[in-house]
Design an enzyme around this catalytic site. Structure first.
Site, PDB file in Angstrom:
ATOM      1  CE  LYS A 100     -64.127 -34.976-100.088  1.00 35.56           C
ATOM      2  NZ  LYS A 100     -62.668 -34.838 -99.982  1.00 35.56           N
ATOM      3  CG  ASP A 131     -57.966 -37.385 -99.247  1.00 34.76           C
ATOM      4  OD1 ASP A 131     -58.661 -36.902 -98.343  1.00 34.76           O
ATOM      5  OD2 ASP A 131     -57.651 -36.769-100.278  1.00 34.76           O
TER       6      ASP A 131
END
EC number: 2.1.1.107
Length: 462
Positions: A268, A246
């Site tokens: 994200k 991530d």
């Protein structure tokens, strides 16, 4: 090589310990763990040492040469140097192994620093020249070898004869055991599922082909500082074939993954998802079905605002093996590094972790509950909606003067901490160009930072 490493079987054999103090007790504990029959001689003997040796193993007097009769090993642990030298000389003259504590020159055997994963034992020695260094190296090895390695070794012991019959060729046996100790069978044991590991090994011996299915490791990477990783997280990071990571995973942590592992960025941020969540879920399934060990690396803890639950729901539905490794969540890590205790007897008796970014983009939070006294609020992903958060808390009864803090990139060298109030917090964001990842902490505990701050990033704080 001054000393040859050997392992001495002492179960049921008499060992003479001369000395009754703390040093003698430490040696006696180790000897007792090895099953030795203790005989302790000293004018005064500590009560715990007496309990270890038992009534038949205690002699409350000074050392006599006749004490050496019939013993397998001698430990001299007195503070009388001439006596220690005499014991050493007399024992060696009779061919009895002798250890004189903190006197390598008088020893025919020495005690190494030990990593005990029985039946697997690792010994580290400096030959008595640098025992502290040996202990430090042992401590490093302790972090590399999970406690469950002992269970894995016992599993191998139980199946050793059957494997030897099935694979008479030494090379074939070596390849078989390497696959067992590095594959899914070992991982089942490490994950606390020894029965599953034994079942898989039975299947292999019954002629079943090795499983083509891989496994997914859902691992919390913590808030940023690599030193905050768990031992299990680091071990899985270093054996995974593919890494999906991530945006919030620090580069220094990614560098600890296996060098030749494939790395796939799936980060994200608000309105910018490099890979949609549904595609991430499917990618985990597809890679595992290819037989790969897949590391899903998430910042903080995967089960606290990390969507880890959603991902393993899909894995479970597809019968993909997985294990979850918790990480230090941002609230704990960032608050600790900022010097802000989340609970304190005088200021906060509870703490709430709140997401500032909901699934539908709204901020429909239980504001009446969030303004209750005696609690600390920690908002994850709250920077974009910070103005609304502060406004709603004030509107529902929280004082505008309530202390609050922003912790940007907490636990790293880029950490910045800004303290103010609910009224001034939005201004601090604009004034100091605060950006994500930033944690918002609200409550009286923030005032303790002035006294408890201990870590500062390179850019400082206000």
């Amino acid at each position: 090589m001054q000393f040859l490493p050997l392992f001495h079987k002492l179960q049921g054999r008499p060992v003479l310990v001369i000395g009754g103090g703390e040093v003698a007790l430490r040696k006696a504990r180790l000897l007792s763990d090895a099953g030795a029959r203790l005989r302790v001689v000293a004018p005064e003997i500590r009560s715990e040492l007496q309990e270890l040796a038992g009534a038949d193993g205690i002699c409350l007097r000074g050392y006599a040469s006749s004490d050496l009769q019939g013993v397998a090993l001698v430990i001299a642990a007195t503070d009388d140097e001439p006596l220690n030298a005499r014991i050493s000389a007399e024992a060696q003259a009779q061919g009895i192994p002798v250890n004189v504590v903190d006197a390598p020159a008088l020893c025919s055997v020495i005690f190494p620093a030990i990593v005990d994963r029985s039946p697997l034992i690792v010994a580290v020695s400096s030959g008595g020249d640098a025992p502290v260094l040996a202990r430090l190296i042992r401590a490093k090895i302790e972090t590399w070898i999970p406690a469950t390695y002992g269970q894995l070794a016992n599993l191998g012991k139980r199946f050793r004869d059957r494997v030897k019959q099935l694979f008479p060729d030494v090379q074939q046996r070596r390849v078989f055991w390497e696959d067992v100790f590095q594959g899914q069978i070992a991982e089942s044991v490490f994950a606390g599922k020894p029965e599953e590991g034994e079942r898989l090994l039975e299947e292999r011996l019954a002629g079943a082909a090795p499983r083509a299915l891989g496994e997914v490791y859902l691992v919390g990477a913590g808030p940023g500082d690599p030193d905050l990783l768990t031992f299990r997280a680091l071990r899985l990071m270093q054996q995974a074939d593919v890494v999906l990571y991530d945006r919030l995973v620090a580069p220094a942590i990614i560098e600890l993954c296996r060098r030749d592992a494939e790395r796939i960025y799936v980060g994200k941020r608000r309105a910018d998802h490099a890979v949609p969540q549904e595609q991430i879920n499917q990618l985990l399934i597809d890679l595992a079905r290819q037989g790969k060990r897949v590391l899903r690396l998430k910042g903080g803890d995967p089960f606290i605002f990390g969507r880890g639950g959603e991902e393993i729901e899909q894995l479970a539905a597809e019968d993909i093996p997985f294990q979850v490794v918790p990480g230090i969540t941002a609230a704990s890590g960032c608050a600790a590094y900022a010097g802000i205790p989340l609970t304190h007897r005088d200021h906060a008796q509870s703490v709430r972790f709140v997401t500032g970014h909901l699934k539908d983009g709204s901020s429909n939070l239980p504001w009446k509950d969030l303004v209750a006294p005696g609690q600390t609020l920690v908002f994850y992903m709250g920077l974009v909606g910070l103005y609304g958060i502060c406004e709603q808390l004030i509107a529902h009864g929280r004082s505008a003067a309530t202390p609050a803090a922003l912790v940007q990139q907490g636990t790293t060298q880029n950490q910045r901490v800004f303290t103010g109030t609910l009224e001034t917090l939005p201004q601090l964001v604009a004034q100091h160009e605060v950006h994500a990842p930033t944690l918002v902490i609200v409550g009286e505990v923030v005032t303790l930072r002035d006294k408890l701050a201990w870590f500062e990033g390179a850019q400082g704080s206000l």
